[in-house]
Design a protein around this motif. Structure first.
Motif, mmCIF file in Angstrom:
data_model
loop_
_atom_site.group_PDB
_atom_site.id
_atom_site.type_symbol
_atom_site.label_atom_id
_atom_site.label_comp_id
_atom_site.label_asym_id
_atom_site.label_seq_id
_atom_site.Cartn_x
_atom_site.Cartn_y
_atom_site.Cartn_z
ATOM 1 N N PHE A 68 60.261 61.407 11.174
ATOM 2 C CA PHE A 68 60.840 60.073 11.287
ATOM 3 C C PHE A 68 61.482 59.898 12.657
ATOM 4 O O PHE A 68 61.777 60.867 13.363
ATOM 5 N N PHE A 69 61.691 58.633 13.033
ATOM 6 C CA PHE A 69 62.430 58.319 14.256
ATOM 7 C C PHE A 69 63.912 58.632 14.032
ATOM 8 O O PHE A 69 64.463 58.370 12.969
ATOM 9 N N THR A 70 64.540 59.169 15.059
ATOM 10 C CA THR A 70 65.974 59.428 14.967
ATOM 11 C C THR A 70 66.793 58.270 15.523
ATOM 12 O O THR A 70 68.020 58.337 15.561
ATOM 13 N N ALA B 198 64.656 52.398 17.051
ATOM 14 C CA ALA B 198 63.562 51.809 17.817
ATOM 15 C C ALA B 198 62.333 51.586 16.931
ATOM 16 O O ALA B 198 62.104 52.324 15.971
ATOM 17 N N GLN B 199 61.559 50.571 17.286
ATOM 18 C CA GLN B 199 60.339 50.277 16.535
ATOM 19 C C GLN B 199 59.161 51.113 17.048
ATOM 20 O O GLN B 199 58.207 51.355 16.321
ATOM 21 N N LYS B 200 59.257 51.550 18.309
ATOM 22 C CA LYS B 200 58.198 52.379 18.871
ATOM 23 C C LYS B 200 58.800 53.371 19.853
ATOM 24 O O LYS B 200 59.928 53.194 20.324
ATOM 25 N N LEU B 201 58.049 54.399 20.163
ATOM 26 C CA LEU B 201 58.529 55.457 21.042
ATOM 27 C C LEU B 201 57.388 55.905 21.945
ATOM 28 O O LEU B 201 56.281 56.172 21.478
ATOM 29 N N ASN C 195 62.514 61.417 20.415
ATOM 30 C CA ASN C 195 63.397 60.933 19.354
ATOM 31 C C ASN C 195 62.714 60.934 17.990
ATOM 32 O O ASN C 195 62.954 60.065 17.156
ATOM 33 N N ILE C 196 61.884 61.937 17.769
ATOM 34 C CA ILE C 196 61.237 62.134 16.475
ATOM 35 C C ILE C 196 61.668 63.490 15.932
ATOM 36 O O ILE C 196 61.723 64.478 16.665
ATOM 37 N N LYS C 197 61.963 63.510 14.644
ATOM 38 C CA LYS C 197 62.305 64.767 13.992
ATOM 39 C C LYS C 197 61.385 64.971 12.797
ATOM 40 O O LYS C 197 61.163 64.056 12.004
ATOM 41 N N GLY C 198 60.849 66.152 12.683
ATOM 42 C CA GLY C 198 60.073 66.533 11.510
ATOM 43 C C GLY C 198 60.848 67.551 10.694
ATOM 44 O O GLY C 198 61.412 68.502 11.253
ATOM 45 N N TYR D 126 54.427 54.254 16.651
ATOM 46 C CA TYR D 126 55.021 53.109 15.969
ATOM 47 C C TYR D 126 55.405 53.503 14.546
ATOM 48 O O TYR D 126 54.774 54.373 13.933
ATOM 49 N N ARG D 127 56.409 52.820 14.045
ATOM 50 C CA ARG D 127 56.754 53.009 12.644
ATOM 51 C C ARG D 127 55.564 52.608 11.768
ATOM 52 O O ARG D 127 54.788 51.716 12.126
ATOM 53 N N PRO D 128 55.403 53.250 10.609
ATOM 54 C CA PRO D 128 54.205 53.006 9.788
ATOM 55 C C PRO D 128 54.082 51.587 9.261
ATOM 56 O O PRO D 128 52.975 51.154 8.920
#
Length: 415
Positions: A32-34, A37-40, A118-121, A170-172
């Motif tokens: 997920f985005f941390t 933002a709508q896109k990264l 800014n993504i964490k899994g 982008y967010r799903p």
């Protein structure tokens, strides 16, 4: 010029057959985005048509991973003494993939965290090879620690802009605006791998539909498995080739030219295709009824959007769309024995190639190309100089056993 990697990562398509057959438990992973933002955007490096991005695992420093849509979990292929990483809940397994050889030992680790900008899994599964069989760092000219694929990116809409060398995630639930010049293709997701259907036109006039893995981790254009369809035929003019390295050994086969290939309304003519020997791909032959894979020498001609949440792939041609397909015109491959240093060595010379006729041998050091000192060039620049057009001449200076020598090489297409 050099496509040594073009089937190397194909081996990983079958990486998990051995381990998952053991019935090990599965923990739900997520990414997920941390931020809100709508896109990264994530810049990447492109070497050998392969995408390299920085990834942190748990407490590690940024590590270089190849983005490979043909694999599901994350694979660590090499860690140096200076690379420190802590992995959770590790156990030893055996793995088997493509190639003619043996099974390998690996570690499987669960419950890990991954960070990409800014993504964490979370709850990520990581596999670690206990033997560095791929030597990706020497072939890529930079430290490469592993391969990352579907597990992280299935959670997003992923746009790959090969021209600007930038990923946009982008967010799903994003409602993307699709250019009228683009075309939407259905992605068939099976066992965490994405497939598309294409049509190939062969030398005898036959056209047939093929099911292909969409594989950003393969630097070639197209690979076809002859045993999967009686109508698949070798072109009349082929050359024996070392196609790469699989988990279970070397992958050998043949390379020839297809009359054409179409993906929806997009059509390509006179493109090289790889035909792996049956013994090397035996593990893959009965998986998802696939006929081969679609590699990055085709994908790089588009801006590609992998919309995993909606099972579709969107293709928008870029400036490379109409470029001709050439294959190793110089006839030799280049590696970097000391990744990160600008030292380049001939790693393989194809029989009866321009390089072979000129007397170039494996182990020779490449010193200059057309007057440019190779010590002042990164691997991408070296490859760009060697990737000319048929008939073009290159003035090379090489060194063998400390003695320099000069060669004028005429680039030629052997297929």
């Amino acid at each position: 010029m050099t496509k040594a990697l073009h089937l190397m990562l194909l081996c990983l398509l079958c990486f998990f057959l051995a381990s998952e057959a053991k019935g090990q438990f599965v923990v739900q992973d997520t990414a997920f985005f941390t931020s809100k933002a709508q896109k990264l955007k994530i810049p990447f490096k492109l070497v050998h048509n392969l995408i390299v991005i920085p990834v942190r695992i748990n407490d590690s420093k940024p590590l270089n991973f190849i983005l490979d849509s043909g694999v599901n979990s994350t694979l660590i292929t090499q860690l140096s003494y200076s690379d420190s990483i802590s992995l959770n809940n590790s156990s030893k397994i055996t793995v088997q993939g493509l190639g003619e050889g043996y099974v390998l030992e690996a570690l499987v680790s669960r419950g890990n965290s991954m960070f990409i900008r800014n993504i964490k899994g979370e709850n990520q599964e990581v596999y670690v090879l206990l033997e560095d069989i791929f030597n990706l760092s020497t072939r890529m000219g930079m430290p490469i620690h592993g391969i990352i694929g579907y597990d992280i990116f299935k959670n997003f809409i992923v746009k790959v802009n090969y021209s600007t060398q930038c990923l946009t995630l982008y967010r799903p639930d994003t409602n993307l605006k699709i250019s009228k010049k683009a075309e939407v293709h259905e992605l068939h997701i099976e066992d965490a791998k994405a497939y598309v259907f294409a049509n190939v036109k062969q030398y005898n006039g036959d056209s047939l539909q093929v099911k292909l893995v969409v594989d950003t981790g393969a630097s070639h254009s197209l690979s076809l498995y002859l045993p999967t369809n009686d109508k698949l035929k070798l072109p009349p003019k082929v050359m024996e080739a070392y196609l790469g390295r699989g988990l279970s050994g070397d992958i050998n086969g043949k390379i020839g030219r297809l009359d054409g290939m179409s993906l929806g309304r997009y059509e390509f003519e006179d493109l090289p295709a790889s035909y792996p020997d049956e013994a090397a791909i035996r593990v893959a032959l009965n998986v998802a009824n696939r006929n081969g894979n679609l590699g990055s020498d085709i994908l790089k001609r588009f801006t590609v959007i992998f919309d995993y949440p909606h099972n579709r792939m969107i293709l928008l041609p870029n400036r490379k769309y109409k470029q001709p397909f050439n294959y190793n015109l110089a006839g030799f491959e280049v590696s970097t024995p000391m990744p990160g240093l600008q030292v380049y060595v001939v790693s393989n010379v194809a029989l009866n190639s321009a390089a072979h006729k000129a007397g170039i041998e494996a182990g020779d050091q490449l010193m200059s190309i057309n007057g440019q000192d190779c010590h002042d060039m990164d691997l991408g620049q070296v490859l760009s100089e060697l990737e000319g057009r048929p008939g073009q001449q290159l003035r090379l200076v090489l060194k063998r056993e400390m003695a320099p020598y000069k060669v004028t090489l005429t680039l030629e297409n052997r297929i």
